[in-house]
Design a protein around this motif. Structure first.
Motif, PDB file in Angstrom:
ATOM      1  N   GLU A  37      -1.699  -5.103  -0.170  1.00  0.00           N
ATOM      2  CA  GLU A  37      -1.602  -4.845  -1.610  1.00  0.00           C
ATOM      3  C   GLU A  37      -1.940  -3.397  -1.932  1.00  0.00           C
ATOM      4  OE1 GLU A  37      -0.573  -7.106  -3.961  1.00  0.00           O
ATOM      5  OE2 GLU A  37      -0.071  -8.231  -2.143  1.00  0.00           O
ATOM      6  N   ASN A  38      -2.577  -2.734  -0.978  1.00  0.00           N
ATOM      7  CA  ASN A  38      -3.062  -1.375  -1.215  1.00  0.00           C
ATOM      8  C   ASN A  38      -1.955  -0.358  -0.923  1.00  0.00           C
ATOM      9  OD1 ASN A  38      -4.378   1.250  -0.597  1.00  0.00           O
ATOM     10  ND2 ASN A  38      -6.248   0.095  -1.021  1.00  0.00           N
ATOM     11  N   LEU A  39      -1.586   0.438  -1.919  1.00  0.00           N
ATOM     12  CA  LEU A  39      -0.493   1.397  -1.750  1.00  0.00           C
ATOM     13  C   LEU A  39      -0.834   2.478  -0.729  1.00  0.00           C
ATOM     14  CD1 LEU A  39       0.776   1.893  -5.422  1.00  0.00           C
ATOM     15  CD2 LEU A  39       1.868   0.607  -3.581  1.00  0.00           C
ATOM     16  N   LYS A  40      -2.120   2.828  -0.625  1.00  0.00           N
ATOM     17  CA  LYS A  40      -2.525   3.860   0.346  1.00  0.00           C
ATOM     18  C   LYS A  40      -2.304   3.361   1.775  1.00  0.00           C
ATOM     19  CE  LYS A  40      -4.314   7.732   1.792  1.00  0.00           C
ATOM     20  NZ  LYS A  40      -3.581   8.994   1.635  1.00  0.00           N
ATOM     21  N   ILE A  41      -2.620   2.086   2.020  1.00  0.00           N
ATOM     22  CA  ILE A  41      -2.394   1.517   3.357  1.00  0.00           C
ATOM     23  C   ILE A  41      -0.894   1.518   3.671  1.00  0.00           C
ATOM     24  CG2 ILE A  41      -2.623  -0.560   4.788  1.00  0.00           C
ATOM     25  CD1 ILE A  41      -5.305   0.713   4.344  1.00  0.00           C
ATOM     26  N   LYS A  42      -0.071   1.151   2.674  1.00  0.00           N
ATOM     27  CA  LYS A  42       1.385   1.190   2.868  1.00  0.00           C
ATOM     28  C   LYS A  42       1.842   2.613   3.217  1.00  0.00           C
ATOM     29  CE  LYS A  42       2.723  -2.494  -0.417  1.00  0.00           C
ATOM     30  NZ  LYS A  42       3.489  -3.454   0.390  1.00  0.00           N
ATOM     31  N   GLU A  56       4.826   5.644 -11.698  1.00  0.00           N
ATOM     32  CA  GLU A  56       4.007   6.798 -11.309  1.00  0.00           C
ATOM     33  C   GLU A  56       3.121   6.513 -10.102  1.00  0.00           C
ATOM     34  OE1 GLU A  56       2.618  10.562 -11.289  1.00  0.00           O
ATOM     35  OE2 GLU A  56       4.120   9.862 -12.724  1.00  0.00           O
ATOM     36  N   GLU A  57       2.538   5.293 -10.042  1.00  0.00           N
ATOM     37  CA  GLU A  57       1.610   5.000  -8.948  1.00  0.00           C
ATOM     38  C   GLU A  57       2.301   4.944  -7.582  1.00  0.00           C
ATOM     39  OE1 GLU A  57       2.693   0.964 -10.799  1.00  0.00           O
ATOM     40  OE2 GLU A  57       2.173   2.977 -11.503  1.00  0.00           O
ATOM     41  N   MET A  58       3.629   4.857  -7.588  1.00  0.00           N
ATOM     42  CA  MET A  58       4.389   4.807  -6.322  1.00  0.00           C
ATOM     43  C   MET A  58       4.708   6.202  -5.776  1.00  0.00           C
ATOM     44  SD  MET A  58       5.107   1.705  -5.305  1.00  0.00           S
ATOM     45  CE  MET A  58       6.647   1.743  -4.404  1.00  0.00           C
ATOM     46  N   ARG A  59       4.378   7.256  -6.551  1.00  0.00           N
ATOM     47  CA  ARG A  59       4.875   8.600  -6.219  1.00  0.00           C
ATOM     48  C   ARG A  59       4.490   9.053  -4.812  1.00  0.00           C
ATOM     49  NH1 ARG A  59       7.365   8.399  -9.153  1.00  0.00           N
ATOM     50  NH2 ARG A  59       6.810   9.226 -11.186  1.00  0.00           N
ATOM     51  N   SER A  60       3.229   8.874  -4.464  1.00  0.00           N
ATOM     52  CA  SER A  60       2.766   9.341  -3.158  1.00  0.00           C
ATOM     53  C   SER A  60       3.442   8.566  -2.028  1.00  0.00           C
ATOM     54  CB  SER A  60       1.245   9.178  -3.079  1.00  0.00           C
ATOM     55  OG  SER A  60       0.731   9.822  -1.960  1.00  0.00           O
ATOM     56  N   LEU A  61       3.618   7.264  -2.233  1.00  0.00           N
ATOM     57  CA  LEU A  61       4.307   6.431  -1.237  1.00  0.00           C
ATOM     58  C   LEU A  61       5.777   6.842  -1.114  1.00  0.00           C
ATOM     59  CD1 LEU A  61       4.472   4.025   0.689  1.00  0.00           C
ATOM     60  CD2 LEU A  61       4.623   2.502  -1.282  1.00  0.00           C
ATOM     61  N   SER A  97       3.889   6.636   7.088  1.00  0.00           N
ATOM     62  CA  SER A  97       3.695   7.894   7.811  1.00  0.00           C
ATOM     63  C   SER A  97       3.652   7.652   9.319  1.00  0.00           C
ATOM     64  CB  SER A  97       2.399   8.557   7.336  1.00  0.00           C
ATOM     65  OG  SER A  97       2.199   9.774   8.003  1.00  0.00           O
ATOM     66  N   SER A  98       2.968   6.597   9.730  1.00  0.00           N
ATOM     67  CA  SER A  98       2.866   6.277  11.155  1.00  0.00           C
ATOM     68  C   SER A  98       4.216   5.908  11.756  1.00  0.00           C
ATOM     69  CB  SER A  98       1.877   5.130  11.366  1.00  0.00           C
ATOM     70  OG  SER A  98       0.574   5.557  11.056  1.00  0.00           O
ATOM     71  N   ILE A  99       5.060   5.244  10.972  1.00  0.00           N
ATOM     72  CA  ILE A  99       6.404   4.908  11.461  1.00  0.00           C
ATOM     73  C   ILE A  99       7.185   6.188  11.756  1.00  0.00           C
ATOM     74  CG2 ILE A  99       8.633   3.903  10.792  1.00  0.00           C
ATOM     75  CD1 ILE A  99       6.970   1.697   9.330  1.00  0.00           C
ATOM     76  N   GLY A 100       6.969   7.215  10.932  1.00  0.00           N
ATOM     77  CA  GLY A 100       7.604   8.514  11.214  1.00  0.00           C
ATOM     78  C   GLY A 100       7.140   9.085  12.542  1.00  0.00           C
TER      79      GLY A 100
END
Length: 1088
Positions: free
Chosen positions: A490-495, A533-538, A500-503
């Motif tokens: 549920e945590n966007l930072k973990i996603k 807006e909360e999705m921007r970093s993801l 990033s790791s998949i890259g």
């Protein structure tokens, strides 16, 4: 225009307390501001108002008016204004008003010059020498403002000013006077000449004493005043050298005092770091390294106050380095600077006792300090760590990963991430130990502690990114972990961390990722079609990962999605205004251009428009102005103000404006956007070729203008893009060789190559110079002789390589440092010279040898000097390796044989000494060089064959390093192909074949099998007798992805010859092979 000037005071009092709320008053005032009579009115208010705020405001407004309209003021009014301002200044008692008046004087001096305002000079002279301490303060305030805004016009008065400063600096009971005195000294330092040197030197001791006093009075002012050290070091380092020890001791004393503010301690530590960057040899020579380490280690290892944590250990730390302005961070930065600018042998001798003591301490913060120290050493001392300490430091860090204190574990994760980034490829060899450890650690974490989870992902990501095919055994576990995080967390930072790791996984796994491609793409697309807006970093991270996948997964897999990805990027930038998101779309377009350039062509107008706007934009650049924002409304250019606008070429208004600005800040996101825009434009231009032609000129002009941008990353990217534009135009000309395309290429090269040369000489950032040298090498490699149609380019580029090898460029200190210990230098200094040295064989391969010979004669002694036994392994390896590549280049150009044979007597002893070196890489490069010498000299080198064969024969019996053995085989082949009759084939060829197949240097298979094919034509009987080992070796090479198609083809033809003409011997050879290798050979024969 009729104005009620009597109501001015009321109007002023009405507007200023309420600022922008008084829109009517503002409009009236703005209208009044256009009337020339505003100047006497403001003067009247400035001198007559009883309200200090009104007097200050009038001074500011008068300055804005004078700055823009000085030429409109009559000479009589100018003189009256000059006299009036000084009179008001003398009478004023409020400091804020004095400050505003001194700024007004500074603007007027800008227009008048000091010598046309003798009354100002007289006032300065009287007030600064007054017996009244307050008068001296005010005089020094005025002096500071007028000199700081206009340092050059005061140059004739510098000696007099320096004598004044000597007196003022003794006035220790007047800290305000000290403050303004030091600020003024800082302002003139960059403009002083040799005539002021002795006076400047005599001030340093007094300066240190004065700063001590200022610290007691006002730490904020003291911090600002300490900038004088940086200015002195940067502008006139020779002034500082005799006083380096005293300055360092003073800065260490300040940085160690925990009763002082963090900002002041940071300033002191920053001065030390700056000094090390500029004068590392002086620091070492004056034995200051140990005192610095004694001071900074306690800072680095200090525990935070009770109940608090270091910023990077707080659970809500985002890892974006926003709160790094603290003494502990600066202490680590000093060690980082030492690693980048000092010879590792000298640094580690004194640094490691401190580090070991910290690592073995029971105190968690001391352990953390030791780990942070190891981490920041990784970039600057990579070679030293890889060669001497890698196993032991990895063991230390891995043990710390099981420490019971999270602070220590976090530091060990950071260290592992740094090692993974900088200690490649050696660190990847520990894959079997580190991957299970990191995966196990990550799986054991509480996912709600996002701050610490972020650090674990950082270490894992950096490590696995460079694993290549070695990642395969861990791929199922890794992808299960990442896809689970994408689908279930549920945590966007973990996603975001998982994306990033998949890259990173894609970078290593490449085609191995294909089975996981569909779920990865579906997840990324779902993130990229949301606009919240909360999705921007993801989303920005999803774009980055999509770009990596595009480059690595394989064209056939990604091409069907290319057009959709471009449209995704365009949709995002149309709907969302965010610099991070935009720059990630540029990276995506760039990646797509390498896979499917045709998908980009219809959108080039839209794409280039957005990128060029990003380069032109001043968005994100903030100017911090001292005065109230109220006055900005009055500082707009009038629509009818034609005269001033036409006079801009006569008056440098821009510079005057800049002096109102206390500082500029640029948001990192906008810097990153400009950097990525440059990179993307360059790559897209090269990938799309002719389709980019309509956009090449406008893109080039904009990028060319960025080569002087204040931030070094943008400058480096701009030079990189300029190189790509040259390569793009060369490709277009090759595909369509019209005269217009050729002239466009030559015009581009005539602009770009000189700008490279100038930047290498004058750029002060070492990394930018390395980037430029790499780009220049790539341009020459692509354009070859076209780069030298203008012969001045060959001369200038050769000369700038000499400058780098002699350490004469600005970023190398301009050769100011003492010439002691020339054999020891910082790894990055050596790396810079390697980048320059790599250009020599590229030049040699691009022009007829006779044209390059005069420059080569100047370059070779500099290379040979680095082959001495006292030089570092890296230098020795670089020297003989570059000599080998030069000889290889000469073998391919007109006149190369004659030039190589003339150089033979100078180079042969160097290479022969190299084959006896204790280091395998030096031996390897020397063997390669000897083979290339035989190849380049051809028949002219026959006299050296007996000696070379003897050397190689002895090596074959003793050598254990497989790469060296591979190169010995290749060198013998080069000798055979150059002079087959000069080699005793019956002895040499069997010994050569006995060492096949090649194990490490797969590129040399081309040399070996080309030679064997030639021998089969020349002496078939000999080759047939060796068929069994040759066929065995062939079965290892056929189908090997590391061996190029040309070599595979040569080998296939040889095998077919064996099968057709010597079937019995061939069948016997094949029968002795294992089944898998027999099958490979059967496929080859069946295809015939």
């Amino acid at each position: 225009m009729e104005l009620d000037w009597a109501s001015w005071s009321i109007l002023a009092q009405e507007i200023f307390p309420f600022g922008r709320q008084c829109s009517d008053a503002t409009a009236q005032l703005k209208q009044a501001f256009k009337d020339p009579a505003i100047i006497p009115a403001l003067c009247a208010v400035m001198s007559g108002s009883q309200n200090p705020q009104i007097r200050q405001s009038a001074s500011v407004m008068l300055r804005l008016r004078v700055k823009k309209h000085w030429k409109k003021i009559s000479p009589e009014d100018r003189e009256s204004l000059k006299a009036g301002v000084l009179q008001v200044f003398m009478q004023e008692t409020e400091h804020t008003v004095q400050h505003a008046l001194s700024q007004l004087c500074a603007v007027m001096v800008k227009h008048e010059t000091p010598d046309r305002w003798p009354a100002l000079l007289e006032l300065l002279n009287q007030s600064t020498k007054s017996s009244n301490p307050h008068d001296r303060q005010v005089g020094l305030l005025l002096l500071n403002k007028v000199v700081d805004s206009n340092p050059k016009p005061f140059k004739p008065h510098y000696s007099q000013l320096l004598q004044l400063f000597r007196t003022v600096l003794q006035d220790l009971n007047n800290p305000t006077a000290l403050y303004y005195c030091i600020l003024t000294l800082t302002a003139i330092t960059a403009h002083t000449g040799t005539e002021e040197m002795n006076l400047m030197r005599s001030l340093i001791q007094s300066l240190i004493v004065a700063l001590r006093q200022l610290i007691k009075a006002d730490e904020s002012q003291a911090s600002e005043a300490m900038e004088v050290f940086n200015e002195l070091m940067e502008s006139e380092v020779s002034i500082i050298v005799p006083h380096v020890a005293d300055i360092v001791r003073f800065c260490l004393e300040v940085s160690s005092d925990i009763t002082l503010t963090d900002s002041l301690r940071v300033k002191a530590l920053s001065c030390v770091a700056f000094l090390i960057r500029l004068k590392s040899k002086t620091v070492l020579k004056q034995k200051l390294l140990n005192p610095i380490l004694q001071c900074i280690f306690p800072v680095l290892c200090a525990a935070p106050p009770p109940g608090q944590q270091d910023p990077e250990d707080e659970e809500d730390d985002s890892g974006d380095d926003t709160d790094n302005d603290n003494p502990k961070h600066c202490a680590a930065q000093i060690i980082d600077t030492m690693a980048l600018h000092m010879p590792p042998e000298k640094l580690f001798q004194q640094l490691m006792p401190f580090t070991q003591a910290a690592l073995t301490s029971e105190n968690p913060y001391e352990k953390k300090g030791g780990l942070m120290c190891l981490a920041v050493l990784a970039e600057g001392c990579a070679e030293h760590l890889r060669s001497n300490m890698l196993s032991s430091i990895l063991q230390t860090v891995c043990q710390s990963l099981s420490d019971n204190n999270q602070v220590v574990r976090s530091a060990s994760l950071f260290a592992l991430g740094q090692f993974s980034e900088h200690l490649q490829p050696d660190v990847s060899k520990y894959c079997d130990e580190l991957m299970p450890l990191l995966l196990g650690y990550l799986s054991s974490l509480n996912q709600t502690k996002v701050g610490h989870v972020t650090k674990a992902f950082y270490a894992l990501e950096n490590f696995m990114e460079n694993l290549g095919a070695d990642i395969e055994p861990y791929l199922p576990t890794l992808m299960e972990t990442m896809l689970s995080a994408l689908n279930n967390s549920e945590n966007l930072k973990i996603k975001e961390l998982a994306v990033s790791s998949i890259g990173a996984i894609a970078n290593a796994a490449k085609g191995l990722l294909v089975p996981y491609f569909p779920p990865v793409i579906e997840s990324l697309k779902s993130f990229l079609t949301t606009t919240t807006e909360e999705m921007r970093s993801l989303q920005t991270q999803s774009l980055d990962t999509l770009s990596v996948v595009a480059r690595t997964i394989g064209n056939d897999v990604f091409s069907p999605l290319a057009a959709e990805c471009v449209q995704l990027g365009l949709n995002l930038t149309e709907t969302i205004d965010d610099p991070d998101l935009r720059r990630c779309t540029y990276t995506l377009y760039s990646a797509v251009s390498t896979v499917s350039p045709d998908c980009l062509t219809p959108h080039l107008t839209a794409i280039t428009t957005v990128m060029l706007l990003a380069l032109k934009s001043n968005e994100g650049i903030m100017a911090h102005v001292e005065e109230d924002k109220t006055f900005v409304l009055l500082d707009e250019d009038d629509d009818d103000d034609k005269e001033v606008k036409e006079d801009h070429f006569l008056e440098d208004e821009t510079e005057a404006d800049i002096h109102d600005v206390t500082e500029f800040t640029v948001e990192n996101a906008y810097i990153d956007e400009k950097e990525d825009a440059c990179n993307a434009l360059g790559e897209i231009a090269f990938s799309t070729g002719a389709a980019f032609q309509p956009f090449l000129e406008s893109s080039f002009q904009q990028v060319y203008g960025m080569r002087d941008f204040p931030h070094e990353d943008v400058r480096g990217a701009a030079f990189g893009a300029m190189g790509q534009f040259c390569r793009a135009q060369h490709k277009v000309w090759k595909e369509n060789p019209t005269e217009a395309n050729h002239q466009a290429l030559l015009k581009l090269l005539d602009l770009v190559l000189p700008s490279f040369v100038e930047a290498v000489q004058k750029e002060d950032e070492r990394q930018v110079v390395m980037d430029i040298l790499e780009t220049m090498n790539n341009v020459i490699k692509s354009c070859k002789e076209e780069a030298f149609k203008n012969p001045v380019h060959l001369k200038n580029i050769s000369c700038v390589i000499v400058d780098v090898l002699k350490k004469k460029t600005v970023c190398q200190g301009g050769n100011f440092d003492e010439a002691d210990d020339e054999d020891q230098q910082a790894e990055y200094d050596a790396l810079l010279q390697e980048y320059a040295g790599e250009g020599i064989p590229i030049l040699a391969a691009s022009v007829p040898a006779g044209n390059f010979a005069p420059y080569l004669n100047n370059l070779l002694p500099l290379l040979i000097s680095k082959a001495k036994p006292t030089c570092t392994v890296a230098d020795r390896s670089f020297s003989v390796g570059t000599i080998g590549e030069i000889l290889q280049a000469l073998a391919s150009v007109t006149g190369g044989q004659a030039v190589a044979s003339k150089l033979s007597n100078r180079l042969l002893p160097v290479l022969v000494a190299g084959v006896r070196d204790s280091d395998p890489e030096v031996r390897n490069n020397s063997v390669f060089g000897l083979g290339c010498l035989a190849q380049a000299t051809g028949p002219l080198g026959i006299t050296d064959y007996p000696m070379m064969l003897s050397v190689f024969s002895n090596m074959l019996t003793r050598e254990s390093d497989r790469r060296v053995i591979d190169n010995l085989c290749a060198a013998l082949c080069r000798m055979i192909m150059s002079n087959v009759d000069a080699v005793p084939l019956e002895q040499v060829v069997p010994a050569l074949v006995a060492h096949l197949p090649l194990k490490m240097d797969m590129e040399e298979n081309k040399t070996v099998f080309t030679c064997l094919a030639m021998l089969y034509t020349h002496t078939p009987a000999l080759v047939v007798t060796l068929m069994k080992p040759i066929v065995a070796a062939s079965s290892d090479v056929l189908g090997n992805k590391e061996v190029n198609e040309e070599t595979q083809h040569t080998l296939t033809l040889l095998i077919k010859e064996f099968a057709q003409h010597h079937s019995a011997d061939f069948q016997a050879a094949v029968t002795s092979l294992p089944a898998e290798q027999r099958a490979k050979l059967s496929v080859v024969i069946a295809a015939s």
